[in-house]
Write a protein that holds these residues in place. Structure first.
Motif, short mmCIF file in Angstrom:
data_model
loop_
_atom_site.label_atom_id
_atom_site.label_comp_id
_atom_site.label_asym_id
_atom_site.label_seq_id
_atom_site.Cartn_x
_atom_site.Cartn_y
_atom_site.Cartn_z
N CYS A 1 0.78 -1.28 -0.04
CA CYS A 1 0.03 0.02 -0.07
C CYS A 1 0.79 1.38 -0.04
O CYS A 1 0.27 2.50 -0.06
N ARG A 2 2.21 1.23 -0.02
CA ARG A 2 2.99 2.21 0.05
C ARG A 2 3.07 3.03 -1.30
O ARG A 2 3.37 4.24 -1.53
N VAL A 3 2.38 2.39 -2.44
CA VAL A 3 2.09 3.31 -3.58
C VAL A 3 1.54 4.61 -3.58
O VAL A 3 1.47 5.31 -4.13
N LEU A 4 0.49 4.54 -2.36
CA LEU A 4 -0.33 5.61 -2.02
C LEU A 4 0.53 7.08 -1.78
O LEU A 4 0.23 7.98 -1.94
N LEU A 5 1.88 6.69 -1.19
CA LEU A 5 2.70 7.59 -0.83
C LEU A 5 3.68 8.12 -2.03
O LEU A 5 3.98 9.22 -2.35
N HIS A 6 3.90 7.38 -2.98
CA HIS A 6 4.90 7.34 -3.91
C HIS A 6 4.11 7.91 -5.38
O HIS A 6 4.69 8.32 -6.09
N ARG A 7 2.74 7.82 -5.44
CA ARG A 7 2.07 8.30 -6.80
C ARG A 7 1.95 9.77 -6.55
O ARG A 7 1.27 10.23 -5.66
N PRO A 8 2.38 10.31 -7.19
CA PRO A 8 2.49 12.08 -7.44
C PRO A 8 0.88 12.30 -8.03
O PRO A 8 0.15 11.53 -8.66
N ALA A 9 0.78 13.23 -7.17
CA ALA A 9 -0.76 14.04 -7.51
C ALA A 9 -0.65 14.78 -8.96
O ALA A 9 0.05 15.37 -9.26
N SER B 1 5.50 14.94 8.47
CA SER B 1 6.28 15.29 7.59
C SER B 1 7.25 13.72 7.58
O SER B 1 8.30 13.79 6.85
N VAL B 2 6.95 13.06 8.33
CA VAL B 2 7.53 11.69 8.49
C VAL B 2 7.42 10.96 7.06
O VAL B 2 8.08 10.02 6.65
N ILE B 3 6.55 11.14 6.34
CA ILE B 3 6.59 10.58 4.92
C ILE B 3 7.30 11.31 3.72
O ILE B 3 7.31 10.54 2.86
N LYS B 4 8.15 12.35 4.31
CA LYS B 4 9.01 12.55 3.50
C LYS B 4 10.26 11.95 3.22
O LYS B 4 11.03 11.87 2.23
N LYS B 5 10.52 11.03 4.26
CA LYS B 5 11.66 10.11 4.35
C LYS B 5 10.94 8.76 4.12
O LYS B 5 9.76 8.48 4.41
N ALA B 6 11.93 7.53 3.81
CA ALA B 6 11.26 6.29 3.65
C ALA B 6 10.92 5.90 5.15
O ALA B 6 11.45 6.00 6.20
N LEU B 7 9.68 5.02 5.33
CA LEU B 7 9.18 4.77 6.59
C LEU B 7 10.10 3.68 7.27
O LEU B 7 10.58 2.60 6.55
N SER B 8 10.34 3.85 8.55
CA SER B 8 11.06 2.92 9.05
C SER B 8 9.94 1.38 9.29
O SER B 8 8.84 1.66 9.28
N ASP B 9 10.76 0.62 9.72
CA ASP B 9 10.05 -0.72 9.89
C ASP B 9 9.44 -0.91 11.39
O ASP B 9 8.59 -1.72 11.51
N GLN B 10 9.94 0.00 12.16
CA GLN B 10 9.55 -0.01 13.48
C GLN B 10 8.07 0.70 13.74
O GLN B 10 8.23 1.95 13.25
N GLU B 11 7.10 0.01 14.00
CA GLU B 11 6.09 0.73 14.28
C GLU B 11 5.92 1.74 15.32
O GLU B 11 6.57 1.55 16.35
#
Length: 560
Positions: free
Chosen positions: A445-453, A499-509
């Motif tokens: 589902c991370r495609v929701l972050l990488h798809r440009p508007a 702003s956390v989505i500006k970088k790659a999400l970590s694996d730690q929840e």
């Protein structure tokens, strides 16, 4: 104030004079000198033993207990229960408790099926039997008056009335008034307890105080068992009279009583009986935890069988998953109630989630379209209700499985992001980390972050916000542009969380346990404790109180 009169003095006193004469003239009293001393045959008590109208109740109590010839003094004691002053009423209740508990312990009350008073006094009974029958009728009159005093205006009178009636139950259990029960260890005065419970469960009056008084005795296994049995019988009688209409005050009283019942986790303390059995009795169901659970389950099912007011519906659902389901023999019997509540919508559906989660997780309940209904609950109001923390805690649990399809997780992520656009800051600090955790669990589902508007127009977003089916809302075709918009939020904590989505999400929840209960006052309290790294400074020095030199204020105003 409600009370039941003991009856007229003449009606009760006349038969008693005959009994007194027969007892004093009879060859054998059977009770020793303690009861009959000082009385002449056929003449009644000596003048010094008569209860004068102005004597204290304690003196009349001693006279009744010292000699049967003074039995008519009981009428004065019962009459005192109708006193206008609260202190006099309290004293009369105490005296009645001491009197009849002593008579019960002595065996001075008739045992067996009690005939009517006129029949008892005119029948071919001996003086001893007539005395006990007459005194048993006085005992019943006292009980009726105490039941009436349970509704007295004074709190102290209510409490003492309940206490005295429960003493009667305890003493009567030890010395049963049932024929042939002298050697039995399993006799509990159910009828007397039933009268108390029915008085507690008022139909038109709030009985919160009475329930609080009675609650102290629900720790006893026998009182708890028979209270549940009496309540289960009482509810249908009242609700059938209502013919399907709501009886809100009565139903609230029943709920408060049932909510006061704390079922033991194990067998409990074997000594926790108001009427302790003399020996082990296999037929005494009150001693068995299994039977207690059956009765507990029965009374709750009977109560929930009828339609409830909306406010009471919420109260039931708040405690159901912790205080009711764990103590039921068959929790799956609550499926119909919980699914019906879940389908109602709004706050009631939110509260039903806890019970449903218990049944799904522990009893393998299969609920069709569960996630579709859960998706429909994500409305703007869910961020403002009192039960917000509980709902999002359960939502996080339901979405924690890694086997959920990508379209479903994307639908929930998108709906939460859309709700975030109008959410208050304390809710945003919970929603944004929750969305990020969903994306961490489901990398597809991370495609929701990488798809440009492609456009800035809201109408161009392929996501169908009004679609109730998460499979048809086209969330996977959209993007989480809402999180990018929140990076410009006025609250710095919200902007930082987005702003956390500006970088790659970590694996730690992110741990959400502390964020579920976050509130606006807590945000304000946190601000003064922050240590600012940079602070804005004045770039042009002020030359006076009213401002700088080129300001308009000092040109038109002056301090004198």
């Amino acid at each position: 104030r409600t009370h039941v009169r003991a009856g007229t003095r003449g009606k009760m006193a006349a038969p008693m004079m005959e009994v007194e004469t027969q007892i004093q003239a009879g060859p054998g009293d059977g009770d020793g000198d303690q009861r009959g001393a000082g009385a002449g045959a056929g003449t009644g008590a000596e003048p010094g033993d008569k209860a004068g109208p102005g004597e204290p109740l304690a003196a009349r109590l001693r006279q009744v207990l010292d000699s049967r010839s003074n039995a008519n003094a009981v009428l004065d004691i019962l009459e005192a229960l109708e006193a206008e002053e609260e202190a006099d009423t309290l004293e009369a209740i105490r005296i009645c408790g001491r009197l009849f508990c002593t008579l019960l312990q002595r065996g001075d009350l008739f045992v067996g099926q009690l005939p009517g008073e006129d029949e008892a006094m005119s029948g071919d009974h001996g003086a001893e039997t007539k005395y006990k029958m007459w005194m048993r009728h006085r005992y019943q009159a006292c009980v009726q008056q105490l039941l009436g005093l349970m509704l007295h205006d004074a709190e102290g009178v209510q409490r003492l009335s309940v206490f005295t009636l429960m003493r009667f139950i305890q003493t009567e259990g030890r010395r049963p008034l049932v024929q042939g029960a002298g050697d039995s260890s399993c006799v509990f005065p159910v009828e007397l307890l039933k009268s108390v419970v029915e008085r507690v469960l008022q139909v038109e009056t709030d009985a919160t105080l009475l329930i609080a008084c009675f609650q102290e005795y629900l720790r006893y296994a026998d009182v708890r068992y028979y209270t549940m049995a009496c309540t289960a019988d009482h509810i249908p009688r009242v609700m059938q009279k209502a013919k399907g209409a709501l009886v809100p005050v009565y139903q609230l009283n029943v709920f408060n009583l049932l909510a006061s019942i704390n079922m033991p986790a194990g067998q409990g303390d074997p000594r926790a009986f108001l009427v302790k059995p003399k020996r082990k009795c296999a037929e005494y169901k009150a001693t068995k935890l299994k039977e207690q659970k059956k009765k507990f389950e029965q009374v709750w099912l009977v109560f929930l069988k009828y339609k409830l007011p909306a406010a009471l519906y919420k109260k039931v659902l708040v405690i159901l998953h912790e205080a009711v389901l764990p103590h039921m023999s068959k929790p799956t019997l609550m499926i119909d109630f919980l699914t019906a509540a879940y389908d109602i919508g709004g706050a009631i559906s939110l509260l039903a989630l806890s019970g449903l989660f218990n049944l799904i997780h522990q009893h393998n309940l299969e609920y069709p379209d569960f996630y579709t209904k859960l998706y429909s609950l994500l409305e703007p109001s869910v961020l403002h209700v009192r039960y917000r923390a509980r709902f999002f805690h359960l939502l996080n649990l339901f979405l924690s499985s890694s086997h959920l399809p990508a379209y479903l997780v994307a639908a929930f992520s998108k709906r939460l992001s859309r709700l975030a656009l109008t959410a208050p800051p304390h809710s945003l600090l919970m929603v944004i980390p929750l969305v990020c955790n969903l994306l961490r669990r489901h990398p597809s589902c991370r495609v929701l972050l990488h798809r440009p508007a492609d456009t800035t127009e809201l109408s161009a977003d392929p996501y169908l916000v009004d679609e109730e089916d998460p499979a048809k809302c086209r969330a996977l075709e959209s993007s989480l542009w809402e999180l990018q918009a929140l990076q410009r939020h006025y609250h710095p904590d919200v902007a930082g969380a987005a702003s956390v989505i500006k970088k790659a999400l970590s694996d730690q929840e992110t741990d959400l346990s502390a964020l579920f209960h976050l509130s606006t006052p807590e945000l304000f309290e946190r601000e003064p404790n922050k240590r600012a790294c940079r602070a804005p400074l004045e770039f042009e020095a002020a030359d006076g109180i009213l401002g700088r030199g080129r300001a308009l204020v000092p040109q038109h105003w002056a301090l004198e």
